[in-house]
Design an enzyme around this catalytic site. Structure first.
Site, mmCIF file in Angstrom:
data_model
loop_
_atom_site.group_PDB
_atom_site.id
_atom_site.type_symbol
_atom_site.label_atom_id
_atom_site.label_comp_id
_atom_site.label_asym_id
_atom_site.label_seq_id
_atom_site.Cartn_x
_atom_site.Cartn_y
_atom_site.Cartn_z
ATOM 1 N N LYS A 35 58.941 168.264 74.330
ATOM 2 C CA LYS A 35 59.807 167.840 75.440
ATOM 3 C C LYS A 35 61.270 168.079 75.096
ATOM 4 O O LYS A 35 61.637 168.273 73.938
ATOM 5 C CB LYS A 35 59.565 166.366 75.769
ATOM 6 C CG LYS A 35 59.937 165.399 74.657
ATOM 7 C CD LYS A 35 59.652 163.967 75.079
ATOM 8 C CE LYS A 35 60.023 162.990 73.964
ATOM 9 N NZ LYS A 35 59.806 161.586 74.358
ATOM 10 N N ARG A 130 58.236 150.199 79.189
ATOM 11 C CA ARG A 130 58.789 151.324 79.934
ATOM 12 C C ARG A 130 57.744 151.844 80.918
ATOM 13 O O ARG A 130 57.850 151.646 82.113
ATOM 14 C CB ARG A 130 59.253 152.425 78.974
ATOM 15 C CG ARG A 130 60.320 151.977 77.985
ATOM 16 C CD ARG A 130 60.816 153.125 77.147
ATOM 17 N NE ARG A 130 59.718 153.819 76.455
ATOM 18 C CZ ARG A 130 59.884 154.922 75.727
ATOM 19 N NH1 ARG A 130 61.079 155.469 75.611
ATOM 20 N NH2 ARG A 130 58.852 155.494 75.132
ATOM 21 N N TYR A 217 93.726 163.904 68.261
ATOM 22 C CA TYR A 217 94.049 163.096 69.430
ATOM 23 C C TYR A 217 94.088 161.611 69.064
ATOM 24 O O TYR A 217 93.247 161.113 68.336
ATOM 25 C CB TYR A 217 93.005 163.307 70.530
ATOM 26 C CG TYR A 217 93.131 164.632 71.245
ATOM 27 C CD1 TYR A 217 94.251 164.926 72.017
ATOM 28 C CD2 TYR A 217 92.118 165.588 71.148
ATOM 29 C CE1 TYR A 217 94.362 166.137 72.667
ATOM 30 C CE2 TYR A 217 92.217 166.798 71.815
ATOM 31 C CZ TYR A 217 93.347 167.065 72.567
ATOM 32 O OH TYR A 217 93.456 168.273 73.217
ATOM 33 N N MET A 265 87.212 168.556 71.805
ATOM 34 C CA MET A 265 86.239 169.338 72.566
ATOM 35 C C MET A 265 85.707 170.531 71.781
ATOM 36 O O MET A 265 84.502 170.811 71.791
ATOM 37 C CB MET A 265 86.856 169.819 73.880
ATOM 38 C CG MET A 265 85.892 170.605 74.753
ATOM 39 S SD MET A 265 86.642 171.204 76.287
ATOM 40 C CE MET A 265 86.861 169.672 77.185
#
Length: 321
Positions: A35, A130, A217, A265
């Protein structure tokens, strides 16, 4: 020239990890869980490496169809079953085995004109609340299914490695196939697993800092003394966790060091003060061979599953034997 970042998937590591899973499973057959694009490793690529599995387990019908179109003839298990009436038609067209986990799914197939008998699994809720029909514990489940001559699938990676009583029918190893541990207290290396994916890059710049100078940053890191940092072509847009703090482990020229400052990023910064041979172009390993994704994930407050699955499409992926 492309950016130097790339991921490498080793087929030999996948096969090795499957062998360990089969040794642990004993007489049980193996559903290799593919998956989420095989946990970020590439669906078709991973299926080719894991041809010794007895079947494959996926979540998405598109993934199941891709496997069939790639020539896979072994059983394919749909872990969340089906969602719409059209999906039921796909089950027959592509010979897929659904997992039924709620009454609505039962009612749907009950009122459909099925073209043939349908092989399926019934999922029980083992406590995570779940999916699945409610049961109290494993003994109740065993008593429930005893009258039926049908295969059972209890063990995921964690159960397969730790609980012998679950090793029957079909096991469903997932994360262990990719070389990561399902346990916080038992490392992949101790288990004998090999990392299937290595995320690599290079230094693209070097900066010398004086005491008091800051990095990245938000200026979240301040140099306490003279130091040298390297700038790595890897950031959160590549799938590296933005929330990874200063101190997250990384390898530069094969030597262990740490990240400093905030991940941006497209770049992150690493301390290369004690790695004299480091320069622009020096190789960097973000996780994989020599540095488990489990350790990087733990430092970042997450799990290796997320790191592997979050690998961005812009990162080229190569294969090695």
């Amino acid at each position: 020239m492309p950016r130097p970042i790339r991921a490498v998937v080793k087929a030999s590591a996948l096969r090795h990890n499957l062998k360990l899973a089969r040794e642990a499973a004993g007489e049980a057959k193996i559903w290799a869980v593919l998956k989420a694009n095989a946990y970020g490793h590439g669906l078709e690529r991973t299926a080719r490496a894991l041809t010794d599995a007895d079947g494959y387990a996926v979540l998405d019908f598109q993934e199941a169809v891709r496997l069939r179109l790639a020539g896979v003839t072994k059983p394919i298990l749909m872990l969340e079953g089906f969602f719409k009436p059209l999906d039921v038609n796909l089950l027959f067209k592509y010979e897929l085995t659904p997992v039924i986990h709620n009454a609505d799914q039962v009612e749907l197939i009950k009122h459909m004109d099925l073209p043939a008998e349908l092989d399926l699994y019934l999922k029980v809720n083992s406590g995570m609340n779940r999916l699945g029909f409610g049961v109290d514990q494993l003994r109740w489940f065993n008593e429930l299914v005893q009258p039926f001559e049908a295969p059972r699938s209890i063990a995921n990676s964690a159960a397969l490695l730790r609980f012998k009583e679950t090793r029957e029918g079909w096991a469903r190893p997932g994360i262990m196939l990719y070389g990561c541990s399902p346990f916080p207290d038992w490392s992949a290396e101790e288990i004998g697993l090999r990392p299937a994916m290595t995320l690599k890059s290079e230094l693209i710049a070097v900066q010398d800092l004086m005491p008091g100078e800051r990095v990245g940053y938000g200026f979240t890191y301040e140099a306490k003394q003279e130091m040298t940092i390297g700038i790595v072509a890897c950031g959160y847009a590549d799938g590296y966790p933005r929330h990874a703090p200063t101190g997250t482990p990384v390898l530069v020229a094969g030597k262990r060091t740490r990240t400093v400052g905030r991940v941006s990023m497209d770049m992150l910064c690493v301390d290369i003060s004690d790695i004299e041979e480091a320069h622009i172009g020096t190789p960097v390993t973000l996780w994989g061979e020599g540095l488990s994704a489990d350790e990087v994930a733990a430092a970042a407050g997450t799990v290796s599953y997320e790191l592997l699955c979050a690998l961005a499409p812009r990162v080229p992926v190569g294969e090695e034997e």
